[in-house]
Design an enzyme around this catalytic site. Sequence first.
Site, PDB file in Angstrom:
ATOM      1  N   HIS A   7     -10.203   4.728  92.464  1.00  0.00           N
ATOM      2  CA  HIS A   7      -9.493   3.914  91.481  1.00  0.00           C
ATOM      3  C   HIS A   7      -8.661   4.781  90.523  1.00  0.00           C
ATOM      4  O   HIS A   7      -9.069   4.997  89.377  1.00  0.00           O
ATOM      5  CB  HIS A   7     -10.479   3.080  90.662  1.00  0.00           C
ATOM      6  CG  HIS A   7     -11.096   1.958  91.421  1.00  0.00           C
ATOM      7  ND1 HIS A   7     -10.542   0.694  91.467  1.00  0.00           N
ATOM      8  CD2 HIS A   7     -12.228   1.905  92.183  1.00  0.00           C
ATOM      9  CE1 HIS A   7     -11.304  -0.091  92.213  1.00  0.00           C
ATOM     10  NE2 HIS A   7     -12.331   0.613  92.658  1.00  0.00           N
ATOM     11  N   CYS A  12      -8.828   0.736  96.763  1.00  0.00           N
ATOM     12  CA  CYS A  12     -10.190   0.224  96.972  1.00  0.00           C
ATOM     13  C   CYS A  12     -10.165  -0.918  97.991  1.00  0.00           C
ATOM     14  O   CYS A  12      -9.892  -0.695  99.153  1.00  0.00           O
ATOM     15  CB  CYS A  12     -10.820  -0.185  95.647  1.00  0.00           C
ATOM     16  SG  CYS A  12     -12.622  -0.406  95.773  1.00  0.00           S
ATOM     17  N   GLU A  55      -6.166   3.975  88.867  1.00  0.00           N
ATOM     18  CA  GLU A  55      -5.759   3.202  87.690  1.00  0.00           C
ATOM     19  C   GLU A  55      -6.784   3.287  86.562  1.00  0.00           C
ATOM     20  O   GLU A  55      -6.436   3.130  85.383  1.00  0.00           O
ATOM     21  CB  GLU A  55      -5.505   1.735  88.085  1.00  0.00           C
ATOM     22  CG  GLU A  55      -6.714   0.840  88.187  1.00  0.00           C
ATOM     23  CD  GLU A  55      -7.523   1.015  89.463  1.00  0.00           C
ATOM     24  OE1 GLU A  55      -8.500   0.265  89.652  1.00  0.00           O
ATOM     25  OE2 GLU A  55      -7.167   1.897  90.266  1.00  0.00           O
TER      26      GLU A  55
END
Length: 239
Positions: A217, A114, A219
């Site tokens: 993202h 990001c 994660e």
Amino acid sequence: MKKRIGIIGNERSTYDEKDQHTYYFSYTPRDFIQGFLRANSLPVILPVGIVEDAVAYIEQIDVLVLAGGQDIDPKYFHQARHPLLGEVFEARDEFELALIKEAVKQGKSIVGVCRGMQVLNVAFGGTLYQDTSLTDYTLKHVQSPISLEHPTHDVTIKETSLLRQFLPETYKVNSYHHQFVDQVANHFTVTAHTTDGAIEAIESTYYGNTIIGVQWHPEQSCHTHPLDQEFFKYIVENL
């Protein structure tokens, strides 16, 4: 020995009404830690520090990971601040740019997520759109209130990219950003984009190390989507 993954930290504060004291914290999202732990590596949080210590920090890690966060001060890509620019954290900008420069010197791989991808682009001479309103993009790139655990739009991934070693040509990702890569830095290749034309990934091996940036993202969804966990596995096993 486990590979040491250095994840740049962020800072926040909270005010305790009871004791009327402000507490300050250095942190990184827990999901990054969990993703790298599952990939059998040793994640290390790098707190925002002083530029002169970048050499020592990079010496202690194998891969540098730049996480999400605030907007980047547009002075670093020679623009004035747009009225829709969000919060900036200049000390973090300066520290991350120093870490990137040092990682290249020491031949350490770099991964940006990001904001991290945007910082990479700026560090090597690229520019950013400071807000969605300055683009013609039509997808909802800030998917709130939909949780980032749930991907919301497709990206097309270039066949010859590093990402294609573990992701399919068309892949659904999550999205939470209002800034975008505009002019791509020299010696970087766009390796993923959305249906509305937004740049979703960049890569470079020009500088002697491997550099990968993704706009989404992984994660946030790696605990529910196995291919997003492959992102962490690939970093640990291949970079």
